[in-house]
Design an enzyme around this catalytic site. Structure first.
Site, PDB file in Angstrom:
ATOM      1  N   TRP A   1      32.013  31.777  -0.001  1.00  9.45           N
ATOM      2  CA  TRP A   1      30.998  30.530  -0.171  1.00  9.45           C
ATOM      3  C   TRP A   1      30.925  29.905   1.269  1.00  9.45           C
ATOM      4  O   TRP A   1      29.793  29.071   1.464  1.00  9.45           O
ATOM      5  CB  TRP A   1      31.443  29.764  -1.411  1.00  9.45           C
ATOM      6  CG  TRP A   1      31.231  30.251  -2.552  1.00  9.45           C
ATOM      7  CD1 TRP A   1      32.514  31.004  -3.395  1.00  9.45           C
ATOM      8  CD2 TRP A   1      30.222  30.795  -3.224  1.00  9.45           C
ATOM      9  NE1 TRP A   1      32.009  31.907  -4.429  1.00  9.45           N
ATOM     10  CE2 TRP A   1      30.615  31.874  -4.362  1.00  9.45           C
ATOM     11  CE3 TRP A   1      28.851  30.711  -2.962  1.00  9.45           C
ATOM     12  CZ2 TRP A   1      29.640  32.375  -5.116  1.00  9.45           C
ATOM     13  CZ3 TRP A   1      27.784  31.420  -3.763  1.00  9.45           C
ATOM     14  CH2 TRP A   1      28.433  32.236  -5.073  1.00  9.45           C
TER      15      TRP A   1
ATOM     16  N   ASP B   1      31.938  21.415  -0.143  1.00 13.03           N
ATOM     17  CA  ASP B   1      31.711  22.170  -1.180  1.00 13.03           C
ATOM     18  C   ASP B   1      32.788  21.926  -2.287  1.00 13.03           C
ATOM     19  O   ASP B   1      34.013  22.585  -1.848  1.00 13.03           O
ATOM     20  CB  ASP B   1      31.414  23.640  -1.036  1.00 13.03           C
ATOM     21  CG  ASP B   1      31.068  24.599  -2.315  1.00 13.03           C
ATOM     22  OD1 ASP B   1      31.211  23.855  -3.409  1.00 13.03           O
ATOM     23  OD2 ASP B   1      30.781  25.626  -2.233  1.00 13.03           O
TER      24      ASP B   1
ATOM     25  N   LYS C   1      32.076  24.733 -13.604  1.00  9.23           N
ATOM     26  CA  LYS C   1      33.495  24.946 -13.594  1.00  9.23           C
ATOM     27  C   LYS C   1      34.061  23.875 -14.272  1.00  9.23           C
ATOM     28  O   LYS C   1      34.193  23.952 -15.633  1.00  9.23           O
ATOM     29  CB  LYS C   1      34.103  24.794 -12.167  1.00  9.23           C
ATOM     30  CG  LYS C   1      33.256  25.613 -11.161  1.00  9.23           C
ATOM     31  CD  LYS C   1      33.307  27.195 -11.277  1.00  9.23           C
ATOM     32  CE  LYS C   1      32.349  27.837  -9.982  1.00  9.23           C
ATOM     33  NZ  LYS C   1      32.450  29.243 -10.107  1.00  9.23           N
TER      34      LYS C   1
END
Lengths: 354, 354
Positions: free
Chosen positions: B100, B167, B191
């Site tokens: 990511w 992030d 999440k």
């Protein structure tokens, strides 16, 4: 008591869609898990995404070899930017039929030359411009097929020799036109397709990959196509509700059947607007939208009692947009005829009071 | 029978959140309408959006004068682009701790010079780089606080004199750190926060408005802030489920309480990984994630029977990402201790079979 929901969007969905959507949040297809807590890579969700993409093209009667359907995030507002990012090399033509066209034009201007080749702005967008000369040296022509705020709609799709791009947010899946006339069209789901949070994009693959700029991944249609509409985690629940709506539409006869019903509902409401002494329609008659009927009070009539009657009769979401004032009855696919009849009855009762 | 859901995301949500979310799809707060068919401009939804934004800052203990919270579309993947669009004038520093981070770097490179000042790529991202020199001439430093795929996490937040961007998709709201060390952070909801389809962005307002480029409206944080996170139709259902989760978190003691619980669950699972003769942990011990425990089979051990036992015990979503192989137990906030205990029990049973 369920309300009669005339909201312009997010808006009414079919009862069976609502019921199945609610159940899926508890448990999807007896898998022992909620829809909203499974991986988007699970076979259950992959099947949902694939079915939603396929059924979109099937209902639109588009060739699956030539066209593809994507379920993306960001609404039509992000599509204003994405369509230009992917297609605008030098200059593009836009027809301005309302606030949303205006916003699309604004974003495209960041990426190239934009020619507003026709506009109904000077008449507060109460009509659709006609007899427009569309030259062949534009990268594409962009139109807004239905103008939610003003209650106007393109009843004839322009003929072009250049790619035709359209924002169909408020009339997609409401009528059967020749969708192969379009090269790219998109729709925020929250009118006829599903809840907010997902956007359908339909694109003819051959028009892509022709601009010279570097396109960021999330704005690149080719990347989304290559990843089967799952380049990143898709909006799982909104996409599933779209699939439920598409299935409901198919089971009820598809676009031909819904168009017939929509024409009938629109005729009912517009006939009453034209007959009723208290109200006057906003849009030019020939350009009236089959999805959003806009009307104002006749000069001098006080609407207070009408508002009270609407409240009493469980009529919701009827207030016009501030740019137009008055009232707006959004009569999307899922709105039952009964709701239109109750609105008409309420308009008649009000007429008798003035 | 409900499954034990170890999915890495979209992932488990609290039972009461699921139940309230499902009910809202039928009817929200006894208003006679479904959550997913009301206007986002209705007082009911405006209150949801406002509460979700306020409660986010409250739980993160951030000053509401300095910071603002937005609920946007597009996932962390769009934030990779947006953060650079809004902050990258000349050059930016990125720490690469996984796929990511890598993707964030790729998008930022379209907008300026990107320096990868540290990376754990050469060791398949099994650790967090330490002792990094962070020069003051970057526009910002970007990190990924938790690496879902590899199971690593920053346990110390880097000290910087430049804006810190993060992030936090897979560890937001899982622990209490000094969030005022960050200037911009974002998290795909799927999440610890909600279902997929919405992204929380928290930003210190004073860092915005400093780049010289024209920013497209949908990518411009200042526009979203100015429109109270409703520049365009927001993802109504996903945002509501985030609010329900934030309320659940607050009612259960907030970040301090959840951190304690998460530490406890992580200790249980990592102790078993280290004790069990069949398994070996993937990440360096000091950098282990409290959210995603990654582990592989010891060389020569066949996992077939373990997979069968997991299936039999209703353990779901335990398969490791293809980049790491083996297994990954995602033990997010809503995962009950009981699920961890059943996984451990299953690991023990498997050990006895080899």
């Amino acid at each position: 008591m369920k309300k009669h929901n005339f909201s312009a969007g997010p808006s009414i969905l079919a009862d069976e869609v609502i019921s199945k959507a609610s159940k899926s949040v508890i448990e999807l297809n007896n898998i022992g898990l909620s829809l909203i807590e499974i991986s988007h890579r699970s076979p259950d969700f992959v099947a949902i995404m694939e079915k939603a993409r396929e059924l979109s093209l099937e209902l639109l009667n588009l060739d699956k070899e030539k066209y593809t359907a994507l379920f993306l995030q960001g609404g039509a507002s992000l599509q204003f930017l994405m369509s230009a990012y992917n297609l605008l090399e030098t200059k593009a033509a836009y027809i301005n039929t309302g606030s949303w066209s205006d916003k699309a034009i604004k974003e495209a201007k960041l990426l190239g030359e934009v020619h507003e080749i026709a506009s109904s702005k000077s008449k507060n967008y109460n009509h659709i411009p006609k007899n427009i000369l569309i030259k062949n040296d534009y990268d594409y022509l962009h139109i807004t097929t239905n103008n939610t705020i003003y209650g106007t709609q393109f009843h004839e799709i322009p003929n072009t020799n250049i790619p035709l791009v359209a924002d169909m947010s408020s009339d997609i899946f409401s009528r059967n036109v020749d969708f192969s006339k379009f090269d790219l069209f998109y729709a925020g789901a929250q009118k006829n397709l599903g809840p907010s949070g997902v956007t359908l994009v339909v694109v003819k693959k051959e028009i892509l990959g022709k601009v010279s700029r570097n396109i960021p991944s999330m704005l690149n249609y080719l990347i989304h196509i290559d990843k089967d509409s799952m380049f990143n985690t898709p909006p799982v629940f909104p996409t599933y509700v779209c699939l439920l709506t598409l299935e409901w539409l198919k089971n009820n006869g598809g676009l031909d059947a819904i168009e017939k019903l929509n024409n009938y509902k629109a005729k009912l409401i517009y006939d009453e607007i034209d007959r009723n002494k208290a109200f006057v329609g906003f849009a030019e008659i020939e350009d009236r939208s089959l999805m959003n009927a806009t009307f104002n009070l006749v000069n001098g009539v006080d609407g207070k009692k009408f508002n009270e009657l609407c409240l009493k009769n469980n009529i919701s979401g009827i207030k016009g947009h501030r740019s137009v004032g008055g009232y707006r009855a959004s009569i999307y696919n899922a709105l039952p005829i009964e709701s239109v009849e109750i609105l008409i009855d309420t308009m008649k009762k009000f007429e008798n009071l003035i």
